[in-house]
Design a protein around this motif. Structure first.
Motif, mmCIF file in Angstrom:
data_model
loop_
_atom_site.group_PDB
_atom_site.id
_atom_site.type_symbol
_atom_site.label_atom_id
_atom_site.label_comp_id
_atom_site.label_asym_id
_atom_site.label_seq_id
_atom_site.Cartn_x
_atom_site.Cartn_y
_atom_site.Cartn_z
ATOM 1 N N GLY A 22 18.766 -13.793 0.168
ATOM 2 C CA GLY A 22 17.671 -13.639 1.099
ATOM 3 C C GLY A 22 17.789 -14.627 2.229
ATOM 4 N N PRO A 23 16.782 -14.727 3.038
ATOM 5 C CA PRO A 23 15.506 -14.022 2.897
ATOM 6 C C PRO A 23 15.603 -12.561 3.328
ATOM 7 N N TYR A 24 14.827 -11.729 2.631
ATOM 8 C CA TYR A 24 14.675 -10.328 2.976
ATOM 9 C C TYR A 24 13.350 -10.209 3.733
ATOM 10 N N PRO A 25 13.382 -9.881 5.027
ATOM 11 C CA PRO A 25 12.128 -9.788 5.798
ATOM 12 C C PRO A 25 11.438 -8.443 5.562
ATOM 13 N N LEU A 26 10.125 -8.487 5.420
ATOM 14 C CA LEU A 26 9.306 -7.281 5.260
ATOM 15 C C LEU A 26 7.988 -7.493 5.986
ATOM 16 N N THR A 27 7.299 -6.408 6.252
ATOM 17 C CA THR A 27 5.938 -6.488 6.776
ATOM 18 C C THR A 27 5.048 -5.555 5.965
ATOM 19 N N VAL A 28 3.771 -5.905 5.922
ATOM 20 C CA VAL A 28 2.764 -5.030 5.326
ATOM 21 C C VAL A 28 1.629 -4.946 6.334
ATOM 22 N N ALA A 29 1.343 -3.744 6.791
ATOM 23 C CA ALA A 29 0.305 -3.530 7.788
ATOM 24 C C ALA A 29 -1.071 -3.908 7.233
ATOM 25 N N PRO A 30 -2.024 -4.214 8.114
ATOM 26 C CA PRO A 30 -3.376 -4.546 7.659
ATOM 27 C C PRO A 30 -4.000 -3.426 6.840
ATOM 28 N N ARG A 31 -4.711 -3.828 5.786
ATOM 29 C CA ARG A 31 -5.439 -2.899 4.911
ATOM 30 C C ARG A 31 -4.539 -1.791 4.357
ATOM 31 N N ARG A 32 -3.316 -2.208 3.981
ATOM 32 C CA ARG A 32 -2.342 -1.265 3.451
ATOM 33 C C ARG A 32 -1.662 -1.841 2.220
ATOM 34 N N VAL A 33 -1.001 -0.958 1.482
ATOM 35 C CA VAL A 33 -0.177 -1.341 0.348
ATOM 36 C C VAL A 33 1.240 -0.866 0.642
ATOM 37 N N ARG A 34 2.213 -1.624 0.171
ATOM 38 C CA ARG A 34 3.624 -1.245 0.352
ATOM 39 C C ARG A 34 4.362 -1.481 -0.950
ATOM 40 N N HIS A 35 5.126 -0.483 -1.387
ATOM 41 C CA HIS A 35 5.955 -0.595 -2.585
ATOM 42 C C HIS A 35 7.406 -0.788 -2.151
ATOM 43 N N VAL A 36 8.068 -1.784 -2.741
ATOM 44 C CA VAL A 36 9.445 -2.104 -2.378
ATOM 45 C C VAL A 36 10.263 -2.239 -3.649
ATOM 46 N N ARG A 37 11.303 -1.414 -3.785
ATOM 47 C CA ARG A 37 12.230 -1.547 -4.910
ATOM 48 C C ARG A 37 13.218 -2.667 -4.602
ATOM 49 N N ILE A 38 13.406 -3.563 -5.556
ATOM 50 C CA ILE A 38 14.401 -4.625 -5.395
ATOM 51 C C ILE A 38 15.774 -3.993 -5.183
ATOM 52 N N ASN A 39 16.059 -2.883 -5.860
ATOM 53 C CA ASN A 39 17.330 -2.176 -5.710
ATOM 54 C C ASN A 39 17.596 -1.790 -4.252
ATOM 55 N N ASP A 40 16.544 -1.583 -3.460
ATOM 56 C CA ASP A 40 16.697 -1.121 -2.082
ATOM 57 C C ASP A 40 16.898 -2.248 -1.079
ATOM 58 N N LEU A 41 16.772 -3.500 -1.515
ATOM 59 C CA LEU A 41 17.031 -4.627 -0.613
ATOM 60 C C LEU A 41 18.541 -4.716 -0.410
ATOM 61 N N ILE A 42 18.995 -4.674 0.816
ATOM 62 C CA ILE A 42 20.424 -4.639 1.094
ATOM 63 C C ILE A 42 20.868 -5.825 1.953
#
Length: 129
Positions: free
Chosen positions: A64-84
């Motif tokens: 890492g670091p693996y950068p991500l964002t999560v929009a306001p008032r939202r949920v985000r699912h991220v598979r570790i397998n998909d981090l490249i």
């Protein structure tokens, strides 16, 4: 959603998960039955959450670091397998996760293990500080 006492969005800005391990084998159709670890990230606040995910391995390697964002008032699912990028996490190795965010978020960790036809799912809340 805010904490009634402080008025701040619920959640924490730093989360730790010690029990990562993406199983190597899978049974069943892809992609839904591929064994994986997953983060569920909830941003209940009104500002964009900018995250960095770091993976720590038993032999001292870091990814890492693996950068991500999560929009306001939202949920985000991220598979570790998909981090490249910058490094695809290897399967079958123990690791821990640290999630850092500029805004308070809530983190849940889950694993789907389809190594055998009798599938198993595990889920737990991460440790936040």
């Amino acid at each position: 959603m805010t904490d009634d006492e402080t008025g701040r969005p619920i959640g924490k800005e730093r989360w730790q998960i010690p029990g990562g391990h993406v199983p190597v084998d899978s049974t069943g159709p892809e992609p839904e039955m591929v064994s994986h670890d997953r983060l569920c990230l909830l941003n209940a606040g009104t500002e964009m959450a900018i995250l960095e995910i770091l993976l720590y391995y038993a032999d001292g390697r870091e990814a890492g670091p693996y950068p991500l964002t999560v929009a306001p008032r939202r949920v985000r699912h991220v598979r570790i397998n998909d981090l490249i990028d910058p490094y695809a996490p290897p399967l079958g190795e123990d690791y821990g996760i640290v999630v850092e965010s500029n805004e308070p978020i809530v983190v849940q960790f889950s694993r789907q293990d389809t190594t055998h036809a009798e599938r198993a799912t595990l889920s737990s809340i991460a440790y936040g500080e």
